[in-house]
Scaffold this motif. Structure first.
Motif, PDB file in Angstrom:
ATOM      1  N   SER A   3      30.586  25.544 -41.100  1.00 52.23           N
ATOM      2  CA  SER A   3      30.270  24.138 -42.260  1.00 52.23           C
ATOM      3  C   SER A   3      30.614  23.743 -40.958  1.00 52.23           C
ATOM      4  N   ALA A   4      32.104  23.360 -40.582  1.00 58.79           N
ATOM      5  CA  ALA A   4      31.828  21.778 -39.526  1.00 58.79           C
ATOM      6  C   ALA A   4      30.704  21.573 -39.175  1.00 58.79           C
ATOM      7  N   LEU A   5      29.467  22.506 -38.666  1.00 63.22           N
ATOM      8  CA  LEU A   5      28.668  22.265 -38.073  1.00 63.22           C
ATOM      9  C   LEU A   5      28.133  22.233 -39.460  1.00 63.22           C
ATOM     10  N   ILE A   6      27.983  22.439 -40.517  1.00 63.71           N
ATOM     11  CA  ILE A   6      26.713  21.527 -41.195  1.00 63.71           C
ATOM     12  C   ILE A   6      27.166  20.677 -42.196  1.00 63.71           C
ATOM     13  N   ALA A   7      27.862  19.478 -41.346  1.00 63.74           N
ATOM     14  CA  ALA A   7      28.873  18.066 -41.832  1.00 63.74           C
ATOM     15  C   ALA A   7      28.598  17.514 -40.656  1.00 63.74           C
ATOM     16  N   ASP A   8      28.108  18.253 -39.405  1.00 60.09           N
ATOM     17  CA  ASP A   8      27.353  17.765 -38.441  1.00 60.09           C
ATOM     18  C   ASP A   8      26.450  17.087 -38.402  1.00 60.09           C
ATOM     19  N   GLY A   9      25.511  18.243 -39.739  1.00 58.00           N
ATOM     20  CA  GLY A   9      24.196  17.745 -39.336  1.00 58.00           C
ATOM     21  C   GLY A   9      23.610  19.071 -39.187  1.00 58.00           C
ATOM     22  N   LEU A  10      23.882  19.745 -38.797  1.00 52.07           N
ATOM     23  CA  LEU A  10      23.126  21.378 -39.096  1.00 52.07           C
ATOM     24  C   LEU A  10      22.122  21.761 -39.721  1.00 52.07           C
ATOM     25  N   LEU A  41      21.747  33.006 -33.603  1.00 48.89           N
ATOM     26  CA  LEU A  41      21.794  31.720 -34.409  1.00 48.89           C
ATOM     27  C   LEU A  41      22.331  30.567 -34.872  1.00 48.89           C
ATOM     28  N   LEU A  42      23.351  30.913 -35.360  1.00 49.95           N
ATOM     29  CA  LEU A  42      24.026  29.448 -35.181  1.00 49.95           C
ATOM     30  C   LEU A  42      24.619  28.615 -33.948  1.00 49.95           C
ATOM     31  N   VAL A  92      22.616  23.876 -30.507  1.00 49.58           N
ATOM     32  CA  VAL A  92      22.616  23.099 -29.409  1.00 49.58           C
ATOM     33  C   VAL A  92      20.279  22.952 -29.564  1.00 49.58           C
ATOM     34  N   GLN A  93      20.071  22.971 -30.079  1.00 49.92           N
ATOM     35  CA  GLN A  93      18.003  23.399 -30.215  1.00 49.92           C
ATOM     36  C   GLN A  93      18.409  22.209 -31.411  1.00 49.92           C
ATOM     37  N   GLN A  94      19.688  21.762 -32.472  1.00 48.45           N
ATOM     38  CA  GLN A  94      19.491  20.804 -32.864  1.00 48.45           C
ATOM     39  C   GLN A  94      19.932  18.946 -32.111  1.00 48.45           C
ATOM     40  N   ARG A  95      20.783  19.697 -31.467  1.00 46.89           N
ATOM     41  CA  ARG A  95      21.121  17.897 -30.561  1.00 46.89           C
ATOM     42  C   ARG A  95      22.601  17.772 -30.897  1.00 46.89           C
ATOM     43  N   LEU A  96      23.263  19.031 -31.897  1.00 47.72           N
ATOM     44  CA  LEU A  96      24.512  18.932 -31.881  1.00 47.72           C
ATOM     45  C   LEU A  96      25.288  18.491 -30.946  1.00 47.72           C
TER      46      LEU A  96
END
Length: 323
Positions: free
Chosen positions: A101-108, A172-173, A178-182
């Motif tokens: 959920s924090a990753l999604i808030a970061d833009g994942l 996957l997560l 890393v791939q999406q540069r978060l």
């Protein structure tokens, strides 16, 4: 205190005059716009909208109760952003988004989650919230400074891997982060070194190694041992070829049949690496070799399937050599 003075007190809240009607609704919409259409009762009070005003708007069907603290001012149905804010506000003091959920808030992107992960200190008061998975932790991770309260991205990625429903989802997560540069491989690796106890410790350590240091993780995988287990002869590793722009280093090769296997670490998906990989692979195909590419994460998750492909290709090329 006379009646006039008492009325004046009733018309103010935390030093601000109470708002009414259109002005009240306008201010509330502006506040809610920052949170996907919801606003905390405390924030409304700080801007001159008390509980009586909130109740009046709800009774009129303009605002809607979304929890003990959460007021929906744009409609009863909460969108993804509003649900995240509600989860933090309603779960307890010090709550913050965590994990996926924090990753999604970061833009994942490219991942959806049925439950919202929230963590807070184990000794804080907490409340169950529908659709929220609460994690009570002994030592809460620091919050990021801006936006919705949430843990740092690299910490969230590690927690997401720990709480994932399967190894495949965990990998996957980690990879998407890393791939999406978060976050960067360096920050992720540093955060992982600070973890002393973890579910899936061996698997997550291997995956994070793949993402942050592909060459090192390849040695740990011992691809040579894996191919011997399926009956293949030992290949040559770190093969040198001459390409149009000079020397090219390949991961694994069977020169007797002209088969090359390239094992891609997590860094291969970043920046311009896919272009370089494609050019190198195409050069080998033009030179008459066959190339199989294997993501190193794939060897973690589905080794049998990839090794079967290598075995089949080797056998096909060996038969062609006999003819």
């Amino acid at each position: 205190m006379d009646a006039a003075a008492g009325a004046a007190v009733e018309r103010t809240i935390v030093g601000r005059p109470l708002l009414y009607g259109v002005q009240r609704r306008t201010i509330a919409r502006e506040l809610a716009a920052e949170h996907g259409g919801v606003v905390h009762r405390r924030t409304l009070a700080q801007h001159g909208i008390d509980r009586h005003g909130i109740r009046h708007e709800m009774e009129a069907g303009r605002w809607f109760r979304a929890g003990r603290h959460t007021v929906a001012v744009t409609g009863p149905d909460l969108g993804p952003e509003a649900l995240l804010w509600r989860a933090v506000w309603e779960s307890g003091s010090g709550a913050r988004l965590d994990g996926a959920s924090a990753l999604i808030a970061d833009g994942l992107t490219g991942f959806t989650h049925a439950l919202i992960d929230v963590s807070l200190a184990a000794d804080n008061r907490h409340h169950p919230v529908e659709g929220v998975r609460l994690h009570r932790v002994a030592v809460p991770s620091p919050n990021v400074r801006a936006g919705i309260p949430r843990v740092a991205t690299e910490v969230a990625a590690i927690h997401a891997g720990q709480w994932a429903v399967s190894n495949r989802q965990a990998a996957l997560l980690i990879c998407l982060s890393v791939q999406q540069r978060l976050t960067s491989p360096a920050r992720l690796g540093l955060a992982w070194r600070g973890v002393t106890r973890s579910p899936r410790r061996a698997f997550l350590g291997a995956v994070i190694g793949d993402v942050t240091d592909g060459a090192h993780s390849l040695g740990e995988l011992d691809f040579t041992r894996m191919v011997r287990a399926v009956g293949l002869p030992e290949p040559t590793r770190q093969v040198v070829r001459e390409g149009p722009k000079g020397r090219v280093y390949l991961d694994v090769s069977w020169d007797d049949v002209g088969l090359v296997v390239e094992i891609d670490g997590g860094h291969h998906a970043l920046a311009l690496n896919p272009i370089d990989d494609a050019l190198r692979q195409n050069d080998r195909v033009v030179a008459g070799e066959r190339v199989i590419r294997i993501p190193v994460i794939g060897l973690r998750l589905t080794p049998n399937e990839f090794l079967a492909q290598v075995r089949q290709m080797y056998d096909v090329l060996a038969r062609n050599q006999i003819r």
